[in-house]
Design an enzyme around this catalytic site. Structure first.
Site, PDB file in Angstrom:
ATOM      1  N   ARG A  67     -13.046  87.774 -17.754  1.00 33.65           N
ATOM      2  CA  ARG A  67     -14.002  87.015 -16.943  1.00 33.65           C
ATOM      3  C   ARG A  67     -13.234  86.537 -15.594  1.00 33.65           C
ATOM      4  NH1 ARG A  67     -11.821  82.860 -16.669  1.00 33.65           N
ATOM      5  NH2 ARG A  67     -13.305  81.958 -15.115  1.00 33.65           N
ATOM      6  N   ALA A 126     -13.855  86.447 -11.131  1.00 33.19           N
ATOM      7  CA  ALA A 126     -14.203  87.553 -10.311  1.00 33.19           C
ATOM      8  C   ALA A 126     -13.009  88.543 -10.020  1.00 33.19           C
ATOM      9  CB  ALA A 126     -14.649  86.888  -8.785  1.00 33.19           C
ATOM     10  N   GLN A 172     -15.754  76.893 -19.790  1.00 36.94           N
ATOM     11  CA  GLN A 172     -14.175  77.455 -19.138  1.00 36.94           C
ATOM     12  C   GLN A 172     -13.380  76.382 -18.943  1.00 36.94           C
ATOM     13  OE1 GLN A 172     -17.600  78.526 -18.522  1.00 36.94           O
ATOM     14  NE2 GLN A 172     -17.553  80.388 -17.910  1.00 36.94           N
ATOM     15  N   ASP A 229     -17.578  83.829  -6.626  1.00 36.67           N
ATOM     16  CA  ASP A 229     -17.664  85.055  -7.198  1.00 36.67           C
ATOM     17  C   ASP A 229     -18.365  85.966  -6.164  1.00 36.67           C
ATOM     18  OD1 ASP A 229     -17.797  82.775  -9.669  1.00 36.67           O
ATOM     19  OD2 ASP A 229     -17.552  84.727 -10.476  1.00 36.67           O
ATOM     20  N   LYS A 274     -19.554  79.275 -10.185  1.00 41.87           N
ATOM     21  CA  LYS A 274     -20.145  78.795 -11.447  1.00 41.87           C
ATOM     22  C   LYS A 274     -21.162  77.694 -10.994  1.00 41.87           C
ATOM     23  CE  LYS A 274     -19.284  79.977 -14.480  1.00 41.87           C
ATOM     24  NZ  LYS A 274     -20.316  81.185 -15.120  1.00 41.87           N
TER      25      LYS A 274
HETATM   26  C1  LIG Z   1     -11.310  83.091  -9.654  1.00 39.52           C
HETATM   27  S1  LIG Z   1     -12.921  83.563  -9.813  1.00 39.52           S
HETATM   28  C2  LIG Z   1     -13.310  82.511 -11.010  1.00 39.52           C
HETATM   29  C3  LIG Z   1     -14.814  82.141 -11.098  1.00 39.52           C
HETATM   30  O1  LIG Z   1     -15.478  82.955 -11.929  1.00 39.52           O
HETATM   31  C4  LIG Z   1     -15.920  82.082 -12.971  1.00 39.52           C
HETATM   32  O2  LIG Z   1     -17.428  82.792 -13.611  1.00 39.52           O
HETATM   33  P1  LIG Z   1     -17.181  83.277 -14.907  1.00 39.52           P
HETATM   34  O3  LIG Z   1     -16.474  82.118 -15.849  1.00 39.52           O
HETATM   35  O4  LIG Z   1     -18.612  83.341 -15.348  1.00 39.52           O
HETATM   36  O5  LIG Z   1     -16.473  84.683 -14.827  1.00 39.52           O
HETATM   37  C5  LIG Z   1     -16.393  80.934 -11.996  1.00 39.52           C
HETATM   38  O6  LIG Z   1     -17.627  81.062 -11.212  1.00 39.52           O
HETATM   39  C6  LIG Z   1     -15.068  80.860 -11.400  1.00 39.52           C
HETATM   40  O7  LIG Z   1     -14.858  79.926 -10.262  1.00 39.52           O
END
Ligand SMILES: CSC[C@H]1O[C@H](OP(=O)(O)O)[C@H](O)[C@@H]1O
Length: 327
Positions: free
Chosen positions: A48, A50, A190, A231, A242
């Site tokens: 996960r 971006a 997270q 993202d 997020k």
């Molecule tokens: C460095 S990009 C991280 C970004 O992605 C996360 O979303 P997810 O955990 O659902 O993939 C979150 O928005 C983070 O800020």
């Protein structure tokens, strides 16, 4: 943050990822040999973040090209499925398109491009986070600094180094961090699972807090700067990140605390004029109505579970990439 296991990599004809659903209780690697296994890992957030999704997209096309060889239609169909695995992070489709563009050169050309995406990522994030650290040092006079972050934008969200936490690594190495406040980031945690694990591993002083306590921490003068990842960034600087990022930006604005977004240029969607057009992923009710697989809400309870929100550009002091401030 020395050289470490990459969050996502290519080894012996397969994609290898750190299984982020197991952290912090267990550090284990997963070997993904098929496009379906990769899509499942993306949708379960085993991989996960971006930039990491950009690499996953490119490697997914490589898996398909090596399996289907010259069957362009089959590879294009797989590429479309990978690109659609999660809708909000622009990097997923960007990685797919980068690898797919090399298909005329054959499977090995596709794999070489996917490996190039892997090799570029850490260098890009180191530069973007260094640029952001410089801006924060210039903007925030207090020393050492007290930062607040949301979700996980560390090395686990990238191939290596990280974006928002990449800023922390640069500043910590310079002795400029007093502490980091890490939002737990419901519902998938997270922050308390992944960001806390990274900060502990790096020896950075930190505290985990409920997302609902972040505005109070800001109001009580506990935060010098809010720094987060992204993202999808629209051409006007609106930022999808997020869920819970937007209220952080509102609180920071209310109290005059700088709000800084750190991302590689590959997170910018230049074709999108503003954030209104960003598709915000909605996830399963059970992520909200249960905790660790145990139901919390009454049976049958429905949930509103958007995985992302959009922070308007006017609430963002700066979006910082490897090229500097954006736009
Ligand atoms: C460095 S990009 C991280 C970004 O992605 C996360 O979303 P997810 O955990 O659902 O993939 C979150 O928005 C983070 O800020």
């Amino acid at each position: 943050m020395g050289s470490m296991q990459r969050t996502i990599d290519w080894a012996d004809g397969a994609v290898v990822i750190i299984d982020q659903t197991a952290l912090p209780r267990e550090f284990r690697l997963l070997r993904l040999e098929t496009v379906d296994e990769l899509i499942s890992a993306i949708q379960r957030l085993a991989v996960r973040g971006a930039p990491a999704l950009g690499a996953a997209g490119a490697l997914g096309v490589a898996l398909s090209a090596l399996r289907h060889g010259g069957d362009v239609g089959a590879v294009e169909a797989d590429a479309e499925r990978v690109a659609r695995a999660r809708p909000t992070a622009v990097n997923l489709g960007w990685g797919v398109r980068r690898a797919l563009a090399k298909l005329p050169g054959g499977p090995e050309s596709v794999l070489a491009e996917a490996k190039a995406v892997l090799d570029e990522d850490e260098r890009t994030n180191r530069q973007a986070s260094a640029n952001a650290a410089e801006l924060i040092l210039a903007r925030c006079p207090r020393r050492p600094l007290r930062l607040l972050t949301h979700c996980n934008a560390g090395r686990l969200a990238t191939v290596g180094w990280g974006t928002a936490l990449g800023v922390v690594w640069h500043l910590h190495e310079a002795g400029q961090i007093e502490y980091v406040l890490a939002d737990e980031t419901r519902p998938l945690l997270q922050g308390s699972r992944l960001t806390a694990w990274e900060l502990a591993e790096a020896g950075v002083p930190y505290r985990v807090l409920p997302d609902s306590a972040a505005a109070s921490a800001i109001a009580r003068g506990m935060v010098d700067c809010v720094v987060v990842g992204a993202d999808r960034i629209a051409a006007n600087g609106d930022v999808a990140n997020k869920i819970g990022t937007y209220p952080l930006a509102l609180a920071a604005d209310r109290h005059g605390v700088p709000f800084v977004v750190v991302a590689p240029q590959s997170t910018v969607d230049a074709e999108l004029p503003d954030g209104a057009g960003i598709v915000l992923e909605e996830r399963a009710d059970a992520e909200v109505t249960s905790a660790g697989g145990t139901p919390v809400a009454p049976a049958g309870a429905k949930a509103f579970n958007p995985a992302f929100d959009v922070t308007p550009a006017e609430l963002v002091l700066a979006v910082v990439t490897e090229h500097g401030r954006f736009p």
